[in-house]
Design a protein around this motif. Structure first.
Motif, PDB file in Angstrom:
ATOM      1  N   MET A   1       1.852 -12.340   2.691  1.00 60.35           N
ATOM      2  CA  MET A   1       2.047 -11.041   2.085  1.00 60.35           C
ATOM      3  C   MET A   1       3.531 -10.692   2.166  1.00 60.35           C
ATOM      4  O   MET A   1       4.147 -10.827   3.213  1.00 60.35           O
ATOM      5  CB  MET A   1       1.197  -9.997   2.807  1.00 60.35           C
ATOM      6  CG  MET A   1       1.291  -8.639   2.180  1.00 60.35           C
ATOM      7  SD  MET A   1       0.243  -7.378   2.943  1.00 60.35           S
ATOM      8  CE  MET A   1      -1.358  -8.021   2.576  1.00 60.35           C
ATOM      9  N   LYS A   2       4.092 -10.224   1.082  1.00 57.43           N
ATOM     10  CA  LYS A   2       5.510  -9.857   1.031  1.00 57.43           C
ATOM     11  C   LYS A   2       5.751  -8.531   1.735  1.00 57.43           C
ATOM     12  O   LYS A   2       4.937  -7.611   1.672  1.00 57.43           O
ATOM     13  CB  LYS A   2       5.972  -9.727  -0.424  1.00 57.43           C
ATOM     14  CG  LYS A   2       5.836 -10.993  -1.218  1.00 57.43           C
ATOM     15  CD  LYS A   2       6.944 -11.919  -0.873  1.00 57.43           C
ATOM     16  CE  LYS A   2       6.834 -13.166  -1.729  1.00 57.43           C
ATOM     17  NZ  LYS A   2       7.921 -14.053  -1.562  1.00 57.43           N
ATOM     18  N   LYS A   3       6.895  -8.442   2.415  1.00 59.51           N
ATOM     19  CA  LYS A   3       7.297  -7.208   3.072  1.00 59.51           C
ATOM     20  C   LYS A   3       8.016  -6.305   2.080  1.00 59.51           C
ATOM     21  O   LYS A   3       8.643  -6.775   1.135  1.00 59.51           O
ATOM     22  CB  LYS A   3       8.244  -7.504   4.234  1.00 59.51           C
ATOM     23  CG  LYS A   3       7.615  -8.281   5.346  1.00 59.51           C
ATOM     24  CD  LYS A   3       8.624  -8.564   6.422  1.00 59.51           C
ATOM     25  CE  LYS A   3       8.031  -9.448   7.496  1.00 59.51           C
ATOM     26  NZ  LYS A   3       9.034  -9.822   8.509  1.00 59.51           N
ATOM     27  N   ILE A   4       7.924  -5.018   2.318  1.00 60.64           N
ATOM     28  CA  ILE A   4       8.647  -4.029   1.529  1.00 60.64           C
ATOM     29  C   ILE A   4       9.806  -3.538   2.382  1.00 60.64           C
ATOM     30  O   ILE A   4       9.616  -3.109   3.523  1.00 60.64           O
ATOM     31  CB  ILE A   4       7.738  -2.854   1.132  1.00 60.64           C
ATOM     32  CG1 ILE A   4       6.625  -3.362   0.223  1.00 60.64           C
ATOM     33  CG2 ILE A   4       8.547  -1.748   0.464  1.00 60.64           C
ATOM     34  CD1 ILE A   4       5.597  -2.326  -0.119  1.00 60.64           C
ATOM     35  N   ARG A  18       7.408   6.242   2.869  1.00 60.43           N
ATOM     36  CA  ARG A  18       6.257   5.616   3.530  1.00 60.43           C
ATOM     37  C   ARG A  18       4.939   6.240   3.067  1.00 60.43           C
ATOM     38  O   ARG A  18       3.964   5.550   2.787  1.00 60.43           O
ATOM     39  CB  ARG A  18       6.371   5.741   5.050  1.00 60.43           C
ATOM     40  CG  ARG A  18       7.367   4.799   5.679  1.00 60.43           C
ATOM     41  CD  ARG A  18       7.381   5.043   7.193  1.00 60.43           C
ATOM     42  NE  ARG A  18       8.247   4.143   7.893  1.00 60.43           N
ATOM     43  CZ  ARG A  18       7.879   2.942   8.339  1.00 60.43           C
ATOM     44  NH1 ARG A  18       6.660   2.516   8.166  1.00 60.43           N
ATOM     45  NH2 ARG A  18       8.740   2.178   8.977  1.00 60.43           N
ATOM     46  N   LEU A  21       4.102   5.150  -0.506  1.00 54.66           N
ATOM     47  CA  LEU A  21       3.606   3.777  -0.545  1.00 54.66           C
ATOM     48  C   LEU A  21       2.174   3.702  -0.017  1.00 54.66           C
ATOM     49  O   LEU A  21       1.328   3.019  -0.591  1.00 54.66           O
ATOM     50  CB  LEU A  21       4.523   2.852   0.254  1.00 54.66           C
ATOM     51  CG  LEU A  21       5.909   2.618  -0.351  1.00 54.66           C
ATOM     52  CD1 LEU A  21       6.804   1.874   0.636  1.00 54.66           C
ATOM     53  CD2 LEU A  21       5.797   1.850  -1.659  1.00 54.66           C
ATOM     54  N   LYS A  22       1.911   4.400   1.075  1.00 57.15           N
ATOM     55  CA  LYS A  22       0.562   4.399   1.648  1.00 57.15           C
ATOM     56  C   LYS A  22      -0.437   5.019   0.670  1.00 57.15           C
ATOM     57  O   LYS A  22      -1.522   4.488   0.453  1.00 57.15           O
ATOM     58  CB  LYS A  22       0.549   5.165   2.971  1.00 57.15           C
ATOM     59  CG  LYS A  22      -0.795   5.162   3.652  1.00 57.15           C
ATOM     60  CD  LYS A  22      -0.743   5.913   4.967  1.00 57.15           C
ATOM     61  CE  LYS A  22      -2.111   5.926   5.624  1.00 57.15           C
ATOM     62  NZ  LYS A  22      -2.107   6.660   6.886  1.00 57.15           N
ATOM     63  N   LEU A  26      -0.798   0.499  -1.300  1.00 51.98           N
ATOM     64  CA  LEU A  26      -0.148  -0.733  -0.848  1.00 51.98           C
ATOM     65  C   LEU A  26      -0.420  -0.952   0.635  1.00 51.98           C
ATOM     66  O   LEU A  26      -0.387  -0.019   1.429  1.00 51.98           O
ATOM     67  CB  LEU A  26       1.361  -0.666  -1.083  1.00 51.98           C
ATOM     68  CG  LEU A  26       1.813  -0.748  -2.535  1.00 51.98           C
ATOM     69  CD1 LEU A  26       3.311  -0.545  -2.617  1.00 51.98           C
ATOM     70  CD2 LEU A  26       1.429  -2.073  -3.149  1.00 51.98           C
ATOM     71  N   ILE A  27      -0.670  -2.206   0.984  1.00 49.72           N
ATOM     72  CA  ILE A  27      -0.940  -2.537   2.387  1.00 49.72           C
ATOM     73  C   ILE A  27       0.122  -3.478   2.952  1.00 49.72           C
ATOM     74  O   ILE A  27      -0.006  -3.961   4.070  1.00 49.72           O
ATOM     75  CB  ILE A  27      -2.342  -3.153   2.547  1.00 49.72           C
ATOM     76  CG1 ILE A  27      -2.487  -4.410   1.694  1.00 49.72           C
ATOM     77  CG2 ILE A  27      -3.411  -2.136   2.219  1.00 49.72           C
ATOM     78  CD1 ILE A  27      -3.745  -5.200   1.968  1.00 49.72           C
ATOM     79  N   ASN A  28       1.163  -3.735   2.174  1.00 54.67           N
ATOM     80  CA  ASN A  28       2.228  -4.634   2.620  1.00 54.67           C
ATOM     81  C   ASN A  28       2.934  -4.051   3.837  1.00 54.67           C
ATOM     82  O   ASN A  28       3.075  -2.833   3.966  1.00 54.67           O
ATOM     83  CB  ASN A  28       3.250  -4.831   1.511  1.00 54.67           C
ATOM     84  CG  ASN A  28       2.649  -5.408   0.267  1.00 54.67           C
ATOM     85  OD1 ASN A  28       1.720  -4.850  -0.292  1.00 54.67           O
ATOM     86  ND2 ASN A  28       3.168  -6.518  -0.175  1.00 54.67           N
ATOM     87  N   PRO A  29       3.429  -4.939   4.720  1.00 50.31           N
ATOM     88  CA  PRO A  29       4.214  -4.455   5.858  1.00 50.31           C
ATOM     89  C   PRO A  29       5.518  -3.824   5.363  1.00 50.31           C
ATOM     90  O   PRO A  29       6.078  -4.258   4.363  1.00 50.31           O
ATOM     91  CB  PRO A  29       4.495  -5.700   6.681  1.00 50.31           C
ATOM     92  CG  PRO A  29       3.878  -6.844   5.984  1.00 50.31           C
ATOM     93  CD  PRO A  29       3.240  -6.372   4.740  1.00 50.31           C
ATOM     94  N   ILE A  30       5.969  -2.807   6.064  1.00 55.05           N
ATOM     95  CA  ILE A  30       7.194  -2.103   5.688  1.00 55.05           C
ATOM     96  C   ILE A  30       8.259  -2.345   6.747  1.00 55.05           C
ATOM     97  O   ILE A  30       8.008  -2.198   7.939  1.00 55.05           O
ATOM     98  CB  ILE A  30       6.928  -0.593   5.545  1.00 55.05           C
ATOM     99  CG1 ILE A  30       5.923  -0.352   4.422  1.00 55.05           C
ATOM    100  CG2 ILE A  30       8.221   0.170   5.291  1.00 55.05           C
ATOM    101  CD1 ILE A  30       5.447   1.084   4.305  1.00 55.05           C
TER     102      ILE A  30
END
Length: 51
Positions: A1-4, A18, A21-22, A26-30
């Protein structure tokens, strides 16, 4: 999974980003960087090393 990557020096703006995005699902790591210039230099070095 790609990070943001969020590059933001204002904690209030970071919180708003944040939340947005939530709320978008999106569930990508920030990852947060508070210094734009330093972060760009690190990214450039990593890209050069991969080339």
């Amino acid at each position: 999974m790609k990070k943001i990557l969020i590059v933001e020096d204002d904690p209030k703006d970071e919180l708003l980003i944040r939340r947005a995005l939530k709320n978008s699902g999106l569930i990508n790591p920030i990852v947060v960087a508070n210094d734009g210039e330093g972060r760009l230099m690190r990214c450039s070095r990593k890209m050069a090393a991969k080339a």
